[in-house]
Scaffold this motif. Structure first.
Motif, PDB file in Angstrom:
ATOM      1  N   PRO A  76       0.833  -1.206   0.000  1.00  0.00           N
ATOM      2  CA  PRO A  76       0.000   0.000   0.000  1.00  0.00           C
ATOM      3  C   PRO A  76       0.869   1.259   0.000  1.00  0.00           C
ATOM      4  CG  PRO A  76      -0.637  -1.503   1.769  1.00  0.00           C
ATOM      5  CD  PRO A  76       0.576  -2.063   1.155  1.00  0.00           C
ATOM      6  N   GLU A  77       0.299   2.374  -0.461  1.00  0.00           N
ATOM      7  CA  GLU A  77       1.117   3.558  -0.752  1.00  0.00           C
ATOM      8  C   GLU A  77       1.812   4.182   0.453  1.00  0.00           C
ATOM      9  OE1 GLU A  77      -0.440   6.924  -2.983  1.00  0.00           O
ATOM     10  OE2 GLU A  77      -0.605   5.502  -4.662  1.00  0.00           O
ATOM     11  N   LYS A  78       1.115   4.245   1.570  1.00  0.00           N
ATOM     12  CA  LYS A  78       1.667   5.021   2.679  1.00  0.00           C
ATOM     13  C   LYS A  78       2.547   4.200   3.627  1.00  0.00           C
ATOM     14  CE  LYS A  78      -1.507   8.867   2.810  1.00  0.00           C
ATOM     15  NZ  LYS A  78      -2.683   9.440   3.474  1.00  0.00           N
ATOM     16  N   THR A  79       2.886   2.959   3.219  1.00  0.00           N
ATOM     17  CA  THR A  79       3.698   2.128   4.116  1.00  0.00           C
ATOM     18  C   THR A  79       5.177   2.320   3.829  1.00  0.00           C
ATOM     19  OG1 THR A  79       3.337   0.371   2.533  1.00  0.00           O
ATOM     20  CG2 THR A  79       2.020   0.319   4.543  1.00  0.00           C
ATOM     21  N   LEU A  80       6.014   2.007   4.837  1.00  0.00           N
ATOM     22  CA  LEU A  80       7.469   2.121   4.695  1.00  0.00           C
ATOM     23  C   LEU A  80       8.096   0.737   4.861  1.00  0.00           C
ATOM     24  CD1 LEU A  80       8.255   5.333   6.749  1.00  0.00           C
ATOM     25  CD2 LEU A  80       8.519   5.037   4.298  1.00  0.00           C
ATOM     26  N   TRP A  81       9.166   0.516   4.101  1.00  0.00           N
ATOM     27  CA  TRP A  81       9.781  -0.823   4.087  1.00  0.00           C
ATOM     28  C   TRP A  81      11.299  -0.699   4.137  1.00  0.00           C
ATOM     29  CZ3 TRP A  81       6.291  -4.948   3.768  1.00  0.00           C
ATOM     30  CH2 TRP A  81       4.972  -4.585   3.451  1.00  0.00           C
ATOM     31  N   THR A  82      11.941  -1.770   4.588  1.00  0.00           N
ATOM     32  CA  THR A  82      13.405  -1.867   4.567  1.00  0.00           C
ATOM     33  C   THR A  82      13.787  -3.171   3.890  1.00  0.00           C
ATOM     34  OG1 THR A  82      13.571  -0.675   6.642  1.00  0.00           O
ATOM     35  CG2 THR A  82      15.476  -1.955   6.011  1.00  0.00           C
ATOM     36  N   LEU A  83      14.771  -3.115   2.999  1.00  0.00           N
ATOM     37  CA  LEU A  83      15.234  -4.333   2.332  1.00  0.00           C
ATOM     38  C   LEU A  83      16.712  -4.525   2.636  1.00  0.00           C
ATOM     39  CD1 LEU A  83      14.383  -6.531   0.116  1.00  0.00           C
ATOM     40  CD2 LEU A  83      15.698  -5.108  -1.424  1.00  0.00           C
TER      41      LEU A  83
ATOM     42  N   GLN B  26      27.582 -20.224  -1.016  1.00  0.00           N
ATOM     43  CA  GLN B  26      27.180 -19.346   0.084  1.00  0.00           C
ATOM     44  C   GLN B  26      25.771 -18.825  -0.158  1.00  0.00           C
ATOM     45  OE1 GLN B  26      30.237 -16.376   0.366  1.00  0.00           O
ATOM     46  NE2 GLN B  26      31.803 -17.889   0.869  1.00  0.00           N
ATOM     47  N   ARG B  27      25.060 -18.613   0.941  1.00  0.00           N
ATOM     48  CA  ARG B  27      23.682 -18.116   0.812  1.00  0.00           C
ATOM     49  C   ARG B  27      23.687 -16.592   0.772  1.00  0.00           C
ATOM     50  NH1 ARG B  27      21.931 -20.692   6.255  1.00  0.00           N
ATOM     51  NH2 ARG B  27      24.118 -20.213   6.584  1.00  0.00           N
ATOM     52  N   MET B  28      22.850 -16.031  -0.061  1.00  0.00           N
ATOM     53  CA  MET B  28      22.663 -14.581  -0.098  1.00  0.00           C
ATOM     54  C   MET B  28      21.174 -14.349   0.184  1.00  0.00           C
ATOM     55  SD  MET B  28      25.619 -13.238  -1.042  1.00  0.00           S
ATOM     56  CE  MET B  28      25.241 -11.648  -1.702  1.00  0.00           C
ATOM     57  N   VAL B  29      20.886 -13.714   1.304  1.00  0.00           N
ATOM     58  CA  VAL B  29      19.502 -13.671   1.790  1.00  0.00           C
ATOM     59  C   VAL B  29      18.933 -12.256   1.697  1.00  0.00           C
ATOM     60  CG1 VAL B  29      17.995 -14.322   3.666  1.00  0.00           C
ATOM     61  CG2 VAL B  29      20.203 -15.443   3.440  1.00  0.00           C
ATOM     62  N   PHE B  30      17.838 -12.131   0.979  1.00  0.00           N
ATOM     63  CA  PHE B  30      17.079 -10.872   0.941  1.00  0.00           C
ATOM     64  C   PHE B  30      16.009 -10.948   2.026  1.00  0.00           C
ATOM     65  CE2 PHE B  30      18.596 -11.100  -3.423  1.00  0.00           C
ATOM     66  CZ  PHE B  30      18.885  -9.789  -3.724  1.00  0.00           C
ATOM     67  N   ILE B  31      15.948  -9.930   2.870  1.00  0.00           N
ATOM     68  CA  ILE B  31      14.862  -9.880   3.847  1.00  0.00           C
ATOM     69  C   ILE B  31      14.157  -8.540   3.736  1.00  0.00           C
ATOM     70  CG2 ILE B  31      14.281  -9.842   6.295  1.00  0.00           C
ATOM     71  CD1 ILE B  31      16.443 -11.838   6.732  1.00  0.00           C
ATOM     72  N   LEU B  32      12.851  -8.621   3.664  1.00  0.00           N
ATOM     73  CA  LEU B  32      12.045  -7.405   3.574  1.00  0.00           C
ATOM     74  C   LEU B  32      11.356  -7.178   4.910  1.00  0.00           C
ATOM     75  CD1 LEU B  32      10.903  -5.312   1.470  1.00  0.00           C
ATOM     76  CD2 LEU B  32       8.934  -6.801   1.344  1.00  0.00           C
ATOM     77  N   TYR B  33      11.569  -5.977   5.470  1.00  0.00           N
ATOM     78  CA  TYR B  33      10.935  -5.659   6.749  1.00  0.00           C
ATOM     79  C   TYR B  33       9.863  -4.603   6.518  1.00  0.00           C
ATOM     80  CZ  TYR B  33      15.343  -7.443   8.758  1.00  0.00           C
ATOM     81  OH  TYR B  33      16.428  -8.196   9.093  1.00  0.00           O
ATOM     82  N   GLN B  34       8.805  -4.695   7.283  1.00  0.00           N
ATOM     83  CA  GLN B  34       7.817  -3.623   7.256  1.00  0.00           C
ATOM     84  C   GLN B  34       8.122  -2.678   8.417  1.00  0.00           C
ATOM     85  OE1 GLN B  34       3.710  -4.766   7.821  1.00  0.00           O
ATOM     86  NE2 GLN B  34       3.051  -3.109   6.486  1.00  0.00           N
ATOM     87  N   GLN B  35       8.089  -1.361   8.124  1.00  0.00           N
ATOM     88  CA  GLN B  35       8.372  -0.385   9.165  1.00  0.00           C
ATOM     89  C   GLN B  35       7.057   0.204   9.673  1.00  0.00           C
ATOM     90  OE1 GLN B  35      12.227   1.214   6.753  1.00  0.00           O
ATOM     91  NE2 GLN B  35      11.127   2.733   7.949  1.00  0.00           N
TER      92      GLN B  35
ATOM     93  N   LEU C 262      10.560  -2.548  13.225  1.00  0.00           N
ATOM     94  CA  LEU C 262      10.659  -3.470  12.090  1.00  0.00           C
ATOM     95  C   LEU C 262       9.890  -4.768  12.333  1.00  0.00           C
ATOM     96  CD1 LEU C 262      14.447  -3.244  11.208  1.00  0.00           C
ATOM     97  CD2 LEU C 262      12.570  -2.188  10.000  1.00  0.00           C
ATOM     98  N   THR C 263       9.279  -5.274  11.275  1.00  0.00           N
ATOM     99  CA  THR C 263       8.656  -6.598  11.296  1.00  0.00           C
ATOM    100  C   THR C 263       9.037  -7.306  10.004  1.00  0.00           C
ATOM    101  OG1 THR C 263       6.780  -5.521  12.333  1.00  0.00           O
ATOM    102  CG2 THR C 263       6.499  -7.808  11.713  1.00  0.00           C
TER     103      THR C 263
END
Lengths: 184, 396
Positions: free
Chosen positions: B174-181, B231-240, B276-277
């Motif tokens: 949704p538009e007004k949410t913030l995220w961290t990758l 080796q593992r390369m891990v993307f994690i997306l957090y919701q702020q 963060l979640t």
């Protein structure tokens, strides 16, 4: 909430030779910007490099336990399920006609089309999860539904056979088998 | 005394009676005694009261299950009464689209399946310790290599030369949410054990548009050292839940300083636990390829590290003063300094090689070349090993 449960100083430092890869640097530099030993924690790494142990089981047992990954197919009264079994008992991948995504497009969940679809989807998910080979103990009658499943897994790019484990030769042994991680 | 009388074997042993070994002296019979499997299970048993996982992820999205099942049953009924479909299915020509399956899968079963594979790869264990989450938000990540798309799923293999530039990341938000990758590598640290490198960290991403986010660590391509494997390369997306001030860890410079990139997802998450979640997860595996030599020299300005798996040393029994029935040369060789042996083999090789002439061609029939009459048998064996290229000759 994160909980730290390791009691301090009580946990002995164990290097599990079947999980962690401990590498030694071949450089002789004194002030190198990297350590002499590095540790790769990826639990699947040694299997990919073909160094990890396979449980041997008893040699008279058939089909035995000597595998990293094994194909398992269960056929129930209504559905076909194909899964990949790891020797520790984990089932990382499971594909079934009971899944709505697959069920949606099928007319019947037990006919040849269902079996072929299961084969295709299993191969796709295996490659997406980095599993490219597994042991197969099934034998199919040519032309049967089961054969369609197995052949579709093969066509999808998954080997239905596993390579043997690489064992480091002793200095006094006759032969030096090639190191898989240098050639593949 | 009564214990001794009960245990036949112990009794005989303590009384120093000579007795014939039989099955019953060896312990409990197979049906009664625990099998190896049972014993291992007992040893490796982890009490679920102590070793439980804490869910730190988003709550499960609400679904109207009742309506969904009614709709599905109706849909299946419609299929079952469709004569055309039946005909196609009976002729094995029913078209089944894999794209549609994976599309539908990403809306239904994907979070649980991704979580299972991530557990299998030990991602949660190494990044979050005793916590885990279900990735309810699907992220589509793909690298661009030679105008081809290289997608990231959950453990597929991508070579470093395919991952030179930062990937394209898409997710629905949704538009007004913030995220961290974040993109981290928990396996490739060159100096410390149990540490990670952060390869990419973008914070305060508004509404799923990565380009508008604040880059805290700019993209660093994967650089697995030679010989260390996958080796593992891990993307994690957090919701702020609110905006985060990243100025304390900001390191957005052109030069890559590996010491500053040492990272711990556990600590990072812990410091920003309330905001963060974790919501999304994707990862791939990568191993060394020859494009990395230049990367180490040019970008990291260091010599290229080369490693080899440290196999456990073979067991050699303690040396005896008078070993009986042992070939003396082979027996003695086991207790010699490996470096001295290597030197001898190398000297022998160098003596034979001429800098300007071709090497001698190998013998056509090595077993047919006669030995001198006076050669002792142990030397014959050594010569034979050299001619047939058996054993240590291959190492040097």
């Amino acid at each position: 909430m994160l909980i730290d449960r390791t009691p301090k100083g009580l946990l002995p430092k164990i290097i599990n030779s079947n999980i962690i890869l401990r590498c030694r640097s071949t450089s002789t530099e004194d002030s190198a910007p990297y350590a002499q030993y590095v540790f790769n924690r990826n639990p699947r790494n040694l299997e990919k490099m073909r160094i990890a142990y396979k449980p041997a089981g008893y040699h008279l047992e058939k089909p035995g336990h000597e595998f990293w990954h094994k194909l398992q197919i269960t056929i129930s009264k209504r559905h076909v399920t194909a899964s990949v079994l790891h020797h520790t008992g984990m089932v990382p991948i499971q594909v079934s006609t009971a899944e709505w995504a697959i069920r949606k497009q099928l007319y019947s969940t037990l006919d040849k089309v269902a079996y072929t679809t299961i084969g295709k989807v299993l191969a796709q998910r295996c490659l997406e999860s980095g599993i490219s080979e597994m042991m197969n103990t099934y034998e199919a009658i040519p032309g049967s539904k089961f054969e369609a499943l197995l052949s579709n897994i093969l066509e999808g790019g998954v080997r239905l056979e596993e390579y043997p484990r690489y064992k480091l030769p002793n200095p006094w042994d006759i032969e030096r088998p090639e190191k898989p991680w240098e050639h593949y | 005394m009564s214990r001794l009388l009960k245990n036949h074997y112990l009794f005989l042993n303590t009384m120093c009676v000579r007795f014939r070994s039989s099955r019953k002296n060896l312990g409990k019979p197979p049906g009664v005694a625990k099998t190896l499997k049972e014993r291992l299970e007992e040893i490796n048993f982890k009490d679920p009261k102590v070793y439980f996982k804490v869910d730190i992820g988003l709550p499960m999205p609400q679904r109207d299950k009742k309506n969904e099942t009614i709709k599905r049953i109706e849909y299946i009924k419609k299929i079952k009464t469709n004569a055309e479909l039946e005909k196609l299915s009976r002729n094995n020509t029913l078209p089944v689209s894999l794209d549609e399956i994976s599309n539908e899968w990403s809306k239904t079963n994907a979070p649980l399946h991704i979580k299972k594979v991530a557990e299998y790869y030990g991602v949660f264990e190494h990044l979050f310790g005793d916590a885990d989450f279900t990735p309810y938000i699907q992220i589509n990540i793909s690298y661009d290599h030679d105008s081809k798309k290289v997608p990231v799923y959950r453990g597929n293999i991508i070579k470093p030369n395919e991952a030179m530039n930062n990937p394209e990341v898409n997710f629905e938000a949704p538009e007004k949410t913030l995220w961290t990758l974040s993109l981290t590598n928990p396996d490739g640290h060159l100096n410390q054990e149990n540490s990670e490198y952060i390869h990419w960290l973008v914070g305060n991403i508004p509404g799923g548009d990565i380009s508008k986010g604040e880059t805290i660590f700019n993209y660093l391509q994967p650089f697995p050292a030679k010989g260390t494997g996958y080796q593992r390369m891990v993307f994690i997306l957090y919701q702020q839940s609110s905006e985060i001030n990243f100025s304390s860890i900001n390191c957005n410079s052109e030069k890559f300083d590996l010491n500053k990139r040492t990272f711990s997802t556990y600590e990072f998450y812990r410091s920003k636990e309330d905001i963060l979640t974790p919501a999304g997860l994707a990862f791939y595996q990568t191993d060394w390829d020859n494009s990395l030599t230049n990367f180490y020299h040019d970008k990291l300005s260091m010599s290229e590290p080369i490693y080899e798996y440290d196999f456990p040393a073979p067991y050699i029994k303690p040396q005896k003063w008078f070993p009986l029935k042992e070939p003396f040369n082979l027996y003695m060789d086991k207790y010699r300094d490996e470096k001295q042996i290597a030197k001898e083999f190398l000297m022998k090789k160098l003596q034979k090689t001429h800098p300007f002439q071709k090497p001698e061609p190998p013998l056509k029939y090595p077993n047919a070349v006669p030995f001198k009459k006076s050669t002792p048998s142990w030397l014959k064996l050594e010569i034979k090993k050299e001619r047939l290229r058996w054993g240590r000759v291959n190492d040097y």
